[in-house]
Design a protein around this motif. Structure first.
Motif, PDB file in Angstrom:
ATOM      1  N   TRP A   1      55.025  52.356  47.233  1.00 46.70           N
ATOM      2  CA  TRP A   1      54.936  51.033  47.793  1.00 46.70           C
ATOM      3  C   TRP A   1      55.004  51.163  49.192  1.00 46.70           C
ATOM      4  O   TRP A   1      55.637  51.920  49.844  1.00 46.70           O
ATOM      5  N   SER A   2      54.062  50.451  49.938  1.00 48.10           N
ATOM      6  CA  SER A   2      54.149  50.383  51.456  1.00 48.10           C
ATOM      7  C   SER A   2      53.777  48.834  51.782  1.00 48.10           C
ATOM      8  O   SER A   2      53.185  48.216  50.978  1.00 48.10           O
ATOM      9  N   ARG A   3      54.174  48.370  53.034  1.00 47.27           N
ATOM     10  CA  ARG A   3      53.900  47.096  53.452  1.00 47.27           C
ATOM     11  C   ARG A   3      53.683  47.222  54.905  1.00 47.27           C
ATOM     12  O   ARG A   3      53.845  47.926  55.779  1.00 47.27           O
ATOM     13  N   SER A   4      52.540  46.147  55.062  1.00 50.00           N
ATOM     14  CA  SER A   4      52.012  46.223  56.515  1.00 50.00           C
ATOM     15  C   SER A   4      53.009  45.892  57.558  1.00 50.00           C
ATOM     16  O   SER A   4      52.890  46.157  58.576  1.00 50.00           O
ATOM     17  N   SER A   5      54.031  44.795  57.374  1.00 45.38           N
ATOM     18  CA  SER A   5      55.288  44.625  58.223  1.00 45.38           C
ATOM     19  C   SER A   5      56.401  44.228  57.387  1.00 45.38           C
ATOM     20  O   SER A   5      56.347  43.771  56.103  1.00 45.38           O
ATOM     21  N   ARG A   6      57.525  44.521  58.132  1.00 46.63           N
ATOM     22  CA  ARG A   6      58.783  44.080  57.087  1.00 46.63           C
ATOM     23  C   ARG A   6      59.441  42.807  57.851  1.00 46.63           C
ATOM     24  O   ARG A   6      59.325  42.561  59.240  1.00 46.63           O
ATOM     25  N   THR A   7      59.764  41.819  57.129  1.00 46.56           N
ATOM     26  CA  THR A   7      60.493  40.633  57.680  1.00 46.56           C
ATOM     27  C   THR A   7      61.894  40.427  56.833  1.00 46.56           C
ATOM     28  O   THR A   7      62.139  40.832  55.898  1.00 46.56           O
ATOM     29  N   ASP A   8      62.690  39.459  57.598  1.00 48.31           N
ATOM     30  CA  ASP A   8      63.821  39.431  56.970  1.00 48.31           C
ATOM     31  C   ASP A   8      63.914  37.771  56.549  1.00 48.31           C
ATOM     32  O   ASP A   8      63.169  36.981  56.691  1.00 48.31           O
ATOM     33  N   LYS A   9      65.289  37.471  56.421  1.00 48.36           N
ATOM     34  CA  LYS A   9      65.826  36.189  56.013  1.00 48.36           C
ATOM     35  C   LYS A   9      65.157  35.134  56.843  1.00 48.36           C
ATOM     36  O   LYS A   9      65.252  35.111  58.352  1.00 48.36           O
ATOM     37  N   GLY A  10      64.428  34.045  56.345  1.00 50.04           N
ATOM     38  CA  GLY A  10      63.836  33.008  57.209  1.00 50.04           C
ATOM     39  C   GLY A  10      62.433  33.341  57.791  1.00 50.04           C
ATOM     40  O   GLY A  10      61.739  32.386  58.254  1.00 50.04           O
ATOM     41  N   VAL A  11      62.150  34.638  57.780  1.00 53.72           N
ATOM     42  CA  VAL A  11      60.580  34.751  58.487  1.00 53.72           C
ATOM     43  C   VAL A  11      59.334  34.636  57.324  1.00 53.72           C
ATOM     44  O   VAL A  11      59.684  35.314  56.196  1.00 53.72           O
ATOM     45  N   SER A  12      58.523  33.977  57.676  1.00 55.34           N
ATOM     46  CA  SER A  12      57.416  33.799  56.638  1.00 55.34           C
ATOM     47  C   SER A  12      56.169  34.659  57.053  1.00 55.34           C
ATOM     48  O   SER A  12      56.243  35.316  58.132  1.00 55.34           O
ATOM     49  N   SER A  13      55.136  34.742  56.243  1.00 51.73           N
ATOM     50  CA  SER A  13      53.949  35.375  56.492  1.00 51.73           C
ATOM     51  C   SER A  13      52.825  34.743  55.931  1.00 51.73           C
ATOM     52  O   SER A  13      53.046  34.289  54.639  1.00 51.73           O
ATOM     53  N   LEU A  14      51.850  34.971  56.583  1.00 49.11           N
ATOM     54  CA  LEU A  14      50.253  34.206  55.767  1.00 49.11           C
ATOM     55  C   LEU A  14      49.501  35.575  55.680  1.00 49.11           C
ATOM     56  O   LEU A  14      48.263  35.377  55.092  1.00 49.11           O
TER      57      LEU A  14
END
Length: 593
Positions: free
Chosen positions: A151-164
């Motif tokens: 498993w890999s992700r293009s970006s990591r975000t935390d609480k409250g941060v969204s992504s499109l």
């Protein structure tokens, strides 16, 4: 009740795993596994069975109970494969790149965290949906760090941060027909009559095949994969849009060469632009463009050779890289932690190097190197563009909350970096004779190695990822090859790429116009309403109050700016001298020749 939790792998227990969890025997052994807590099953407790640890309820206190699997709940039924919500058969495990979007207000980040309740992160929701769709085997489900799925992700975000536009890379049990597969399999023993009949039927189906070719060879696999996954997702919060076939070496984080974020800043944070604050804010954002050490806009100890990495250096290169992999590209992550505050307090207790201090406890200019707080190459980032909308905008239905749209485009970002840069630009924009704060010239000083400053941080409520650029999928070979072999291989690969381009099957992560429209619809219908609701959150009032109450005075900021100007002038003189020395050495070398 005996519970199951996925952990590390051991090869010596594969036979045991097959005996209890093989698909052929899962149903037959089902009652024995759950009901019989004695005999052979009880003897297998506390042993690792090919990555699945059998634990008692009192074990593994660091894992939330909701992450622990009960075999009775997860054994497949005989009709599972016939379920319309599952991937069709046959399936094959292949590397894929899944494009998805999510609204982050209900999640505590997108990265798996077994200490939180199941479903608290985006990773949990996506993995559960793929498992229910038949894309993950039970033996690979809920592995530690999702390692069994690569498993890999293009970006990591935390609480409250969204992504499109987040891309997740993993190994998934995908339908063979999804990417142009599913060709007819012929038995080894076949008579001539059977072979003729097969060829005849194949010719009759050729016309049908040409009509269905676009659907079967759909690069985004919308019908066969994406729609099945979305049936198990709360599509108003998390939704998949495309699924590409990737290469075995694909890593979403490393393949992403740039990322674009947007931030909706309420106009009240800039005093409603009554005295030209918006223009000053825009100018402050421009100052961050280029390649700089952003050590003052993150938690320094997490990167490079700073305070937090001494233990990693003892552990060798592998451990150091592992930690950097966990913290790099943490775009817009969470809030200031207690550990960060504790590290700042520890600075006061140790003997400090020579420096020019201010009234702010952690704002100063170093006059000599601080070996415990070094600026490393990992603190450097490149920002291509940092802009702000020319005029305030509004969201329909929330006309009383005007905002400005901040857009940042760069290669990668560190922990807190985006939110700290925006908050610092707000602080500069509020600088005036009546309320002196931070001068614009201090931003350049803060992007210099000897400067240390604790910068403010904006709320994460309206930060979201809008796009990313990726390298083309490519195969890698770790074997050593001669230059001639490499050149020959490059020529062959170019020919293959040309053929694939002609067929329209070149594997690259480029979404179609239809998918772009779907993502834009998700933005308007689901993301924007949630972001607009957050404008009334009290966090904005706390931010405005805190950002105005800065500890160093404007004169102290300017004093550090003077130190920066002297430092910068000295650097230019040294660079010129070095250039002259190199030219002189080059002339001497030419004369000797």
């Amino acid at each position: 009740m005996v519970q199951v939790f996925c952990g590390s792998s051991t090869s010596r227990n594969r036979n045991t795993f097959t005996r209890f969890f093989s698909p052929q025997k899962q149903i037959r052994r089902r009652n024995c596994i759950v009901a019989n807590s004695s005999s052979s099953f009880q003897r297998e407790q506390q042993r690792t069975i090919r990555g699945i640890s059998l634990l008692n309820e009192t074990d593994n206190k660091n894992v939330h109970p909701s992450h622990v699997l009960c075999p009775d709940d997860f054994m497949p039924s005989p009709t599972d494969d016939e379920d319309a919500t599952k991937f069709e058969l046959p399936r094959k495990k292949i590397p894929i790149a899944l494009v998805l979007a999510y609204v982050g207000d209900t999640f505590k980040g997108n990265t798996q965290n077994v200490m939180l309740p199941r479903g608290s992160t985006v990773d949990d929701v996506i993995e559960d949906a793929i498992y229910k769709a038949g894309g993950i085997l039970f033996s690979n489900y809920r592995s530690k760090g999702l390692s069994r799925l690569k498993w890999s992700r293009s970006s990591r975000t935390d609480k409250g941060v969204s992504s499109l536009f987040t891309v997740v890379g993993l190994r998934m049990e995908a339908p063979v027909r999804a990417y142009g597969g599913g060709k007819e399999v012929v038995g080894e023993e076949e008579t001539n009559d059977e072979e003729d009949e097969r060829k005849s039927s194949s010719r009759n189906r050729s016309s049908k095949r040409s009509e269905e070719e676009e659907e079967e060879d759909d690069a985004e696999a919308k019908a066969l994969i994406v729609e099945k996954i979305n049936r198990h997702l709360p599509t108003d919060t998390v939704k998949a849009f495309a699924c590409f076939k990737a290469t075995k070496s694909f890593d979403a984080r490393r393949a992403a060469i740039s990322r674009t974020y947007e931030y909706l800043l309420p106009l009240k944070c800039l005093r409603d632009d009554k005295n030209g604050e918006l223009e000053m804010f825009r100018e402050a954002l421009k100052t961050f463009e280029g390649s700089h050490p952003f050590h003052n806009y993150t938690k320094r100890g997490l990167y490079g050779a700073g305070k937090g990495n001494d233990k990693n250096r003892k552990g060798g290169r592998g451990n150091r890289n592992k930690k950097n992999a966990l913290t790099e590209d943490d775009d817009g992550l969470g809030e200031t932690s207690s550990s960060e505050e504790q590290e700042l307090e520890e600075e006061e207790e140790k003997e400090l190097p020579k420096r020019i201090e201010t009234s702010g406890k952690h704002t100063y200019w170093l006059l000599e190197k601080d070996v415990d707080d070094l600026v490393h190459v990992m603190h450097y980032r490149r920002i291509h563009e940092f802009t702000c909308s020319k005029e305030p905008e509004i969201i329909e239905g929330f006309e009383s909350y005007p905002f400005v749209r901040v857009k940042v485009y760069g290669e990668s970002f560190m922990l807190h970096q985006i939110r700290k840069m925006i908050a610092t630009a707000v602080l500069v924009a509020l600088d005036s004779e009546e309320t002196p704060t931070m001068p614009l010239s201090f931003i350049k000083a803060s992007l210099c190695r000897p400067c240390r400053v604790v910068t403010p941080m904006a709320p994460p409520l309206t930060l979201f990822l809008t796009g990313a650029e990726f390298m083309s999928f490519r195969k890698t070979n770790h074997e050593e090859k001669t230059r001639a072999a490499k050149a020959e291989e490059e020529e062959e690969s170019e020919e293959e790429d040309d053929k694939e381009t002609e067929k329209g099957k070149l594997r690259s992560l480029t979404i179609s116009e239809e998918t772009k429209n779907d993502i834009d619809r998700f933005r308007r219908e689901h993301l924007y309403p949630k972001l607009a609701e957050s404008f009334s959150n009290q966090d904005w009032d706390f931010f405005i109050e805190n950002v105005r109450n800065v500890e160093p005075t404007r004169e102290e900021y300017l004093n550090i700016v003077k130190q920066y100007e002297s430092y910068d002038e000295m650097r230019k003189i040294r660079a010129k001298e070095k250039e002259e020395e190199e030219e002189e050495a080059s002339m001497i070398e030419k004369s000797l020749l």
